[in-house]
Design an enzyme around this catalytic site. Structure first.
Site, mmCIF file in Angstrom:
data_model
loop_
_atom_site.group_PDB
_atom_site.id
_atom_site.type_symbol
_atom_site.label_atom_id
_atom_site.label_comp_id
_atom_site.label_asym_id
_atom_site.label_seq_id
_atom_site.Cartn_x
_atom_site.Cartn_y
_atom_site.Cartn_z
ATOM 1 C CG ASP A 79 -2.051 -1.043 1.080
ATOM 2 O OD1 ASP A 79 -2.212 -1.620 -0.009
ATOM 3 O OD2 ASP A 79 -2.743 -1.268 2.081
ATOM 4 N N GLY A 80 1.972 1.258 0.695
ATOM 5 C CA GLY A 80 2.842 2.433 0.736
ATOM 6 C C GLY A 80 3.418 2.770 -0.628
#
Length: 149
Positions: A79-80
């Site tokens: 997700d980052g």
């Protein structure tokens, strides 16, 4: 959605992400698509050129320029990693395919075992389910001074 050029953003500390990115890119180039990697992916680009025996055009760009150079961006990481490219795309409407290279991902819903199948479906026009997401920009001020943005 007509795709001619596919961009790749790869989590560099994940060897599996590099390997999968190279496999997907080789397949795309063999099928006539243009591929572009973020400049941090020089090792993958060198391996791609070596595997194909020829340069495949403009193969690296800065992340900030990727939205204007590609029709689809494939993000291999978590997700980052996806959020890092999504911030840059806030002024462009380029779809992002997030491939989760870890164990848990809320935004990167496709796991690495489904990557090729999902990408092929998108290129064939059978998918994707496009989810529009909202990106908030917050400015924290004290008086007239901006403390955080």
């Amino acid at each position: 959605m007509k795709v001619k050029s596919v961009g790749f953003v790869v989590k560099h500390h994940h060897p599996g992400a590099k390997t999968l990115a190279l496999e997907l890119a080789e397949d795309l180039v063999r099928r006539g698509y243009s591929v572009v990697f973020s400049t941090e992916s020089q090792a993958i680009v060198k391996a791609l050129v070596k595997a194909l025996g020829k340069p495949s055009g403009d193969t690296t760009v800065e992340k900030a320029k990727m939205p204007s150079k590609t029709d689809l961006v494939v993000v291999l990481g978590g997700d980052g990693t996806l959020l890092s490219i999504a911030r840059l795309m806030r002024t462009h409407s380029v779809p992002i395919l997030g491939i989760n290279m870890g164990t848990l991902g809320f935004l990167t819903e496709i796991n690495h075992r489904e990557a090729k199948k999902s990408l092929d479906a998108i290129l064939a026009g059978k998918e994707p389910v496009i989810q529009e997401r909202v990106l908030l920009e917050v400015t924290y001020r004290r008086g007239k001074k901006v403390l955080f943005q």
